[in-house]
Design an enzyme around this catalytic site. Structure first.
Site, PDB file in Angstrom:
ATOM      1  N   TYR A 241      -1.780  -1.253   0.267  1.00  0.00           N
ATOM      2  CA  TYR A 241      -2.500  -2.197  -0.598  1.00  0.00           C
ATOM      3  C   TYR A 241      -3.189  -1.398  -1.693  1.00  0.00           C
ATOM      4  CZ  TYR A 241      -1.634  -5.941   2.665  1.00  0.00           C
ATOM      5  OH  TYR A 241      -1.004  -6.888   3.428  1.00  0.00           O
TER       6      TYR A 241
ATOM      7  N   TYR B 206       4.642  -2.264   7.124  1.00  0.00           N
ATOM      8  CA  TYR B 206       3.745  -1.119   6.897  1.00  0.00           C
ATOM      9  C   TYR B 206       2.870  -0.893   8.123  1.00  0.00           C
ATOM     10  CZ  TYR B 206       0.114  -4.594   6.022  1.00  0.00           C
ATOM     11  OH  TYR B 206      -0.770  -5.627   6.172  1.00  0.00           O
TER      12      TYR B 206
ATOM     13  N   ARG C 215       3.144  -3.537  11.033  1.00  0.00           N
ATOM     14  CA  ARG C 215       3.139  -4.980  10.763  1.00  0.00           C
ATOM     15  C   ARG C 215       4.430  -5.323  10.016  1.00  0.00           C
ATOM     16  NH1 ARG C 215      -0.756  -8.906   9.009  1.00  0.00           N
ATOM     17  NH2 ARG C 215       0.422  -9.849  10.705  1.00  0.00           N
TER      18      ARG C 215
ATOM     19  N   HIS D 241       5.112  -8.964   4.810  1.00  0.00           N
ATOM     20  CA  HIS D 241       4.510 -10.293   4.612  1.00  0.00           C
ATOM     21  C   HIS D 241       3.740 -10.342   3.301  1.00  0.00           C
ATOM     22  CE1 HIS D 241       1.445  -7.814   6.619  1.00  0.00           C
ATOM     23  NE2 HIS D 241       0.615  -8.443   5.801  1.00  0.00           N
TER      24      HIS D 241
ATOM     25  N   HIS E 185       0.252 -12.293   1.800  1.00  0.00           N
ATOM     26  CA  HIS E 185      -0.941 -13.056   2.210  1.00  0.00           C
ATOM     27  C   HIS E 185      -1.221 -14.193   1.235  1.00  0.00           C
ATOM     28  CE1 HIS E 185      -2.837 -10.103   5.071  1.00  0.00           C
ATOM     29  NE2 HIS E 185      -1.967  -9.317   4.462  1.00  0.00           N
TER      30      HIS E 185
HETATM   31  C1  BEZ Z   1      -2.990  -7.199   6.917  1.00  0.00           C
HETATM   32  O1  BEZ Z   1      -3.340  -6.943   5.787  1.00  0.00           O
HETATM   33  O2  BEZ Z   1      -2.002  -7.874   7.064  1.00  0.00           O
HETATM   34  C2  BEZ Z   1      -3.680  -6.655   8.125  1.00  0.00           C
HETATM   35  C3  BEZ Z   1      -3.902  -5.291   8.185  1.00  0.00           C
HETATM   36  C4  BEZ Z   1      -4.541  -4.791   9.292  1.00  0.00           C
HETATM   37  C5  BEZ Z   1      -4.934  -5.632  10.316  1.00  0.00           C
HETATM   38  C6  BEZ Z   1      -4.691  -6.988  10.234  1.00  0.00           C
HETATM   39  C7  BEZ Z   1      -4.051  -7.512   9.121  1.00  0.00           C
HETATM   40 FE    FE Z   2      -1.104  -7.469   5.179  1.00  0.00          FE
END
Ligand code: BEZ
Ligand code: FE
Length: 290
Positions: free
Chosen positions: A156, A189, A210, A213, A215
């Site tokens: 990010y 990531y 993760r 995605h 947000h």
């Molecule tokens: C996210 O940005 O998706 C995220 C990152 C770390 C923990 C939970 C969500």
């Molecule tokens: Fe995220």
């Protein structure tokens, strides 16, 4: 005096008894009872107790405005998703919620419908579009859509030293509820794992990844705020999300297109690009409370 065992637990619970708030008494009583029950169940040793205190101390020490280690801890323990489930009744047809995460920033730049939010972030261009609708399928004009995502390197903007925001923006829907913007195709990531939460994951034989995605946080007067992601179909981490945030209804196809083909917004990108189209359906505040 000389309190032990159940008497000790009862005394700690009773010590909150003079709080003027019923809710505070309820929450603190349950917290103390469950905390003591946990220590009894695992027969907590003093060494383990000091290890836990050291872990929490370091979790606090590494935390800053942009490094939210306690949020991460709640996320990898599934507490965030549990709370999302408790707090959001999703009526039939409404988009499901998922974890907020630590990378939202207030005051993102405004982008016009169809604008580019990547601001030079590395990655393959991706046109993200859809409509904001109510559960009757009617468009919600002027809904505020806030969006943020990682770049091709899995970072990010707030994790990098940059002059300005990348891959984050807000826009409002048009009269037909449309939202549309160019970003980069998100990739899977790792959540930040160079701190105490990373130690916890490794000790448990768990990975930090993760699935890819985007947000979204969507607000409109009269509707319940929606915090969610759109996940990329086919991602290898959909079943092993480090923070347990995946819901099947939130998975969408990111279609690949060759350079020189016309995109849905009428442009003809000179490089290969992706498109994803996903409608975000809001519950009214009454529907969300039923
Ligand atoms: C996210 O940005 O998706 C995220 C990152 C770390 C923990 C939970 C969500
Ligand atoms: Fe995220």
């Amino acid at each position: 005096m000389d309190l032990q065992g159940d008497d000790l637990t009862a005394a700690v619970v009773a010590s909150f008894g003079d709080s003027p708030s019923d809710r505070y008494r309820e929450v603190m009583s349950a917290l103390v009872r469950h905390l003591h029950a946990f220590a009894r169940e695992v027969d907590l040793t003093e060494d383990e107790y000091f290890t836990a205190i050291d872990f929490l101390t370091r979790t606090g020490q590494i935390s800053t405005g942009t490094r939210q280690e306690f949020v991460l801890l709640a996320d990898v323990l599934g507490l965030s998703m549990l709370t999302v489930g408790l707090g959001n009744r999703t009526p039939p047809g409404a988009t499901q919620s998922t974890v907020f995460g630590p990378f939202f920033v207030e005051g993102s730049p405004e982008v016009q419908l169809g604008g580019d939010i990547s601001n030079g972030a590395p990655g393959q261009p991706c046109l993200v579009s859809g409509r904001v609708l109510n559960t009757k399928g009617e468009p919600i004009p002027q809904a505020l859509v806030e969006t943020w995502q990682a770049d091709e390197d899995g970072f990010y903007d707030v994790q990098k030293e940059l002059d300005g925001p990348q891959n984050r923006a807000h826009l409002t829907t048009d009269a037909d509820g449309n939202y549309r913007f160019w970003a980069v195709r998100p990739v899977a990531y790792p959540i930040p794992d160079d701190g105490p939460v990373g130690e916890l994951l490794r000790a448990g034989g768990r990975g930090p990844m993760r699935p890819a995605h985007i947000h979204f946080m969507v607000t409109a007067p009269g509707y319940s705020r929606l915090i969610t992601h759109v996940f990329a179909a086919g991602d290898e981490y959909l079943d092993t999300d480090a923070v347990f945030g995946v819901k099947h209804s939130l998975i969408a196809d990111f279609a690949e297109h060759p350079a020189g083909t016309e995109a849905p917004d009428g442009s003809t990108p000179e490089q290969p690009y992706y498109t994803v189209d996903y409608d975000l359906v809001l519950a009214t505040t009454e529907e969300a409370q039923q």
